[in-house]
Motif scaffolding. Sequence first.
Motif, short mmCIF file in Angstrom:
data_model
loop_
_atom_site.label_atom_id
_atom_site.label_comp_id
_atom_site.label_asym_id
_atom_site.label_seq_id
_atom_site.Cartn_x
_atom_site.Cartn_y
_atom_site.Cartn_z
N GLY A 77 14.63 89.24 57.07
CA GLY A 77 15.84 89.40 56.30
C GLY A 77 16.61 88.11 56.10
N SER A 80 17.36 87.33 52.22
CA SER A 80 18.42 88.19 51.67
C SER A 80 19.77 87.85 52.30
N LYS A 81 19.79 87.47 53.57
CA LYS A 81 21.03 87.07 54.23
C LYS A 81 21.57 85.79 53.60
#
Length: 73
Positions: free
Chosen positions: A59, A62-63
Amino acid sequence: MKKDIHPDYHVIDVKMTDGTIVQMRSTYGSEGDTLSLDIDPSVHPAWTGGNSRLMDTGGRVSKFKKKYEGLGF
């Protein structure tokens, strides 16, 4: 050279992302262990010319995009 200061250097199995297994010598684990790779030369943009996309398993991408979404990325 001093004796008994170097780690054990042995053969391990390295599992690539496409499922192929390659035997290599390493200090990782112990004799016969398997190291599974998330990214290897067959999928990494540095070796493929940047045509493939990396999977965002943790992730992080996306972070990063969420953190900097207002800056035009």
